[in-house]
Enzyme design. Structure first.
Site, short mmCIF file in Angstrom:
data_model
loop_
_atom_site.label_atom_id
_atom_site.label_comp_id
_atom_site.label_asym_id
_atom_site.label_seq_id
_atom_site.Cartn_x
_atom_site.Cartn_y
_atom_site.Cartn_z
N GLY A 31 0.83 -1.21 0.00
CA GLY A 31 0.00 0.00 0.00
C GLY A 31 0.87 1.26 0.00
CB SER A 34 -2.71 5.60 -0.73
OG SER A 34 -3.70 6.41 -0.15
N GLY A 35 -1.50 7.59 1.38
CA GLY A 35 -1.47 7.87 2.82
C GLY A 35 -0.10 7.72 3.46
CB ILE A 36 1.02 6.45 6.79
CG1 ILE A 36 0.48 5.03 6.88
CG2 ILE A 36 0.11 7.41 7.52
CD1 ILE A 36 0.42 4.53 8.34
N GLY A 37 1.67 5.16 3.65
CA GLY A 37 2.55 4.30 2.84
C GLY A 37 3.52 5.13 2.02
CG ASP A 83 -6.22 -7.16 -4.97
OD1 ASP A 83 -6.36 -7.03 -3.73
OD2 ASP A 83 -7.18 -7.13 -5.76
CB THR A 131 -7.55 -6.56 2.79
OG1 THR A 131 -8.61 -6.79 1.86
CG2 THR A 131 -6.49 -5.65 2.20
CE1 TYR A 181 -18.20 -6.90 7.79
CE2 TYR A 181 -19.48 -4.95 7.21
CZ TYR A 181 -18.27 -5.61 7.29
OH TYR A 181 -17.12 -4.99 6.86
N1 LIG Z 1 -5.29 6.81 8.80
C1 LIG Z 1 -5.45 6.50 10.09
O1 LIG Z 1 -5.92 7.30 10.90
C2 LIG Z 1 -5.05 5.14 10.59
C3 LIG Z 1 -5.23 4.86 11.97
C4 LIG Z 1 -4.87 3.61 12.45
C5 LIG Z 1 -4.34 2.67 11.58
N2 LIG Z 1 -4.17 2.96 10.26
C6 LIG Z 1 -3.61 1.91 9.37
O2 LIG Z 1 -2.58 2.47 8.59
C7 LIG Z 1 -2.47 1.72 7.37
C8 LIG Z 1 -2.35 2.68 6.20
O3 LIG Z 1 -3.55 3.42 6.11
P1 LIG Z 1 -3.64 4.90 5.50
O4 LIG Z 1 -4.29 5.73 6.53
O5 LIG Z 1 -2.37 5.31 4.89
O6 LIG Z 1 -4.77 4.64 4.40
P2 LIG Z 1 -4.80 4.74 2.80
O7 LIG Z 1 -4.22 6.02 2.37
O8 LIG Z 1 -6.19 4.40 2.41
O9 LIG Z 1 -3.81 3.59 2.39
C9 LIG Z 1 -4.20 2.24 2.44
C10 LIG Z 1 -3.39 1.50 1.41
O10 LIG Z 1 -3.80 0.13 1.43
C11 LIG Z 1 -4.06 -0.26 0.11
N3 LIG Z 1 -4.99 -1.38 -0.01
C12 LIG Z 1 -6.30 -1.43 0.34
N4 LIG Z 1 -6.81 -2.62 -0.04
C13 LIG Z 1 -5.79 -3.30 -0.61
C14 LIG Z 1 -5.68 -4.59 -1.22
N5 LIG Z 1 -6.75 -5.39 -1.35
N6 LIG Z 1 -4.50 -4.98 -1.72
C15 LIG Z 1 -3.43 -4.17 -1.64
N7 LIG Z 1 -3.46 -2.95 -1.11
C16 LIG Z 1 -4.64 -2.53 -0.60
C17 LIG Z 1 -4.64 0.99 -0.55
O11 LIG Z 1 -4.63 0.83 -1.96
P3 LIG Z 1 -5.62 1.71 -2.89
O12 LIG Z 1 -5.00 3.07 -2.97
O13 LIG Z 1 -5.61 0.96 -4.19
O14 LIG Z 1 -6.96 1.71 -2.20
C18 LIG Z 1 -3.65 2.01 -0.04
O15 LIG Z 1 -2.46 1.95 -0.76
C19 LIG Z 1 -3.67 0.79 7.33
O16 LIG Z 1 -3.26 -0.51 7.68
C20 LIG Z 1 -4.60 1.35 8.38
O17 LIG Z 1 -5.44 0.35 8.96
C21 LIG Z 1 -4.50 4.17 9.75
#
Ligand SMILES: NC(=O)c1ccc[n+]([C@@H]2O[C@H](COP(=O)([O-])OP(=O)(O)OC[C@H]3O[C@@H](n4cnc5c(N)ncnc54)[C@H](OP(=O)(O)O)[C@@H]3O)[C@@H](O)[C@H]2O)c1
Length: 315
Positions: A31, A34-37, A83, A131, A181
């Site tokens: 990932g 996007s985001g923190i990635g 994926d 996932t 759910y």
């Molecule tokens: N943001 C917060 O406040 C927060 C808080 C606690 C924990 N986290 C954790 O931090 C991590 C990163 O989150 P983020 O906030 O940076 O969110 P994000 O910007 O939505 O990034 C999530 C990443 O995961 C990818 N992803 C989703 N489904 C996938 C799949 N089936 N296969 C491969 N990649 C997939 C997304 O790809 P696409 O771009 O294609 O969707 C995106 O690259 C996550 O594990 C999240 O649970 C975040």
């Protein structure tokens, strides 16, 4: 840039990696588009690591790699399609990765989906645990032998969440086939599974060069919230209002990636494999996240279900 004396809420990923030389190392960030990635990839590449950025969409990944290059990030960034909600994709990726790369030295299991409607992965797993946990579990099992073959220190970092505190693991119904759910319940379950996975990994890898950690990155305004706002007019209005008012209590993505970077590189953590981090500090997670009997049971059940899914794939 001067490093902060004590890591805190405000620490950024670049500050967390300051003074670390990762030249000659390979990092893999799921990932990474996007985001923190993105910020995790940026910090690792800045400190000299070769980074494999995995993304569901190669186009999105390449866009980020080009943007980071334009910002002056020097390390090599290679984009590969993955994926995690499709075991065939995990297998295809792993085969290609092992043919072309070594290790990785740093495996950052960052990708995630949050609070989505009830949907299922290609292999029939509930989307969030499918996932966030099953996809990363399958990937790690594929890459562990080449991480061990490195013969040098390596780390696995599992990005969990404080949302694990509202999760419970139901081994009889991990995929919500027999209970109502709950989008947040399923997210909590998957993030609790992330911590139990990291702890069991750390236990199984005791005495080896490979360490495992899990963490809460903070609350960060990223596209992760897309299912929370919803797609309708109301969701769009809330999103616009948030954009105007701002969220001063939220971390930036650069701050959000700091704890992943600390888990990946901090020498202070070398003798603390298995710990959970928050704001780059060791933190006690919820009691359920320290239940090593459950960690072992979840591991067995995940392996069993993945083996069944593999059988279906090859039939
Ligand atoms: N943001 C917060 O406040 C927060 C808080 C606690 C924990 N986290 C954790 O931090 C991590 C990163 O989150 P983020 O906030 O940076 O969110 P994000 O910007 O939505 O990034 C999530 C990443 O995961 C990818 N992803 C989703 N489904 C996938 C799949 N089936 N296969 C491969 N990649 C997939 C997304 O790809 P696409 O771009 O294609 O969707 C995106 O690259 C996550 O594990 C999240 O649970 C975040």
């Amino acid at each position: 840039m001067a490093p902060p004396k004590q890591p805190s809420w405000y620490t950024t990923a670049l500050e967390a990696v300051h003074g670390t030389n990762l030249t000659g190392k390979t990092s893999l960030v799921t990932g990474g588009n996007s985001g923190i990635g993105v910020e995790t990839v940026k910090a690792l590449a800045t400190s000299g690591s070769r980074v494999v950025l995995t993304s569901r969409s190669v186009e999105a990944g390449v866009k980020v790699a080009e943007q980071l290059k334009a910002e002056g990030v020097k390390g090599q960034i290679k984009v590969m399609q993955l994926d995690l909600a499709d075991l065939a994709s995990v297998n295809k990726f792993s085969k290609a990765y092992k043919a072309e790369e070594c290790g990785p030295d740093l495996l950052i299991l960052n990708a995630g989906v949050m609070a989505c409607p009830q949907t299922y992965t290609k292999d029939g797993f509930e989307m969030q645990i499918g996932t966030n946990h099953f996809g990363h579990f399958a990937l790690t099992k594929e890459l562990l032998p080449s991480m061990k073959a490195l013969g040098t220190p390596a780390r696995i970092v599992v990005v969990s969440s404080m949302a694990h505190e509202m999760g419970a693991i139901d081994l009889q119904d991990l995929h919500y086939r027999h209970r109502a759910y709950s989008s947040w319940g399923a997210y909590g379950q998957s993030k609790l599974a992330n911590i139990l996975f990291a702890k069991q990994l750390a236990k199984d890898l005791e005495g080896t060069n490979i360490k495992a950690y899990s963490l809460h990155p903070g609350i960060i305004n990223t596209p992760l919230t897309k299912h929370v706002y919803g797609g309708g007019y109301l969701g769009a209005a809330v999103k616009t209002a948030v954009g105007i008012i701002g969220y001063p209590w939220l971390k930036s993505p650069a701050q959000g990636a700091a704890t992943s970077i600390t888990a990946a590189v901090s020498p202070d953590l070398e003798s603390h494999s298995g710990v959970y981090l928050h704001d780059s500090q060791i933190k006690k997670p919820a009691r359920a996240a320290e239940d090593m009997d459950m960690a072992a049971e979840l591991w067995k059940e995940t392996e069993r279900q993945l083996a069944d899914a593999e059988k279906k794939l090859s039939s």
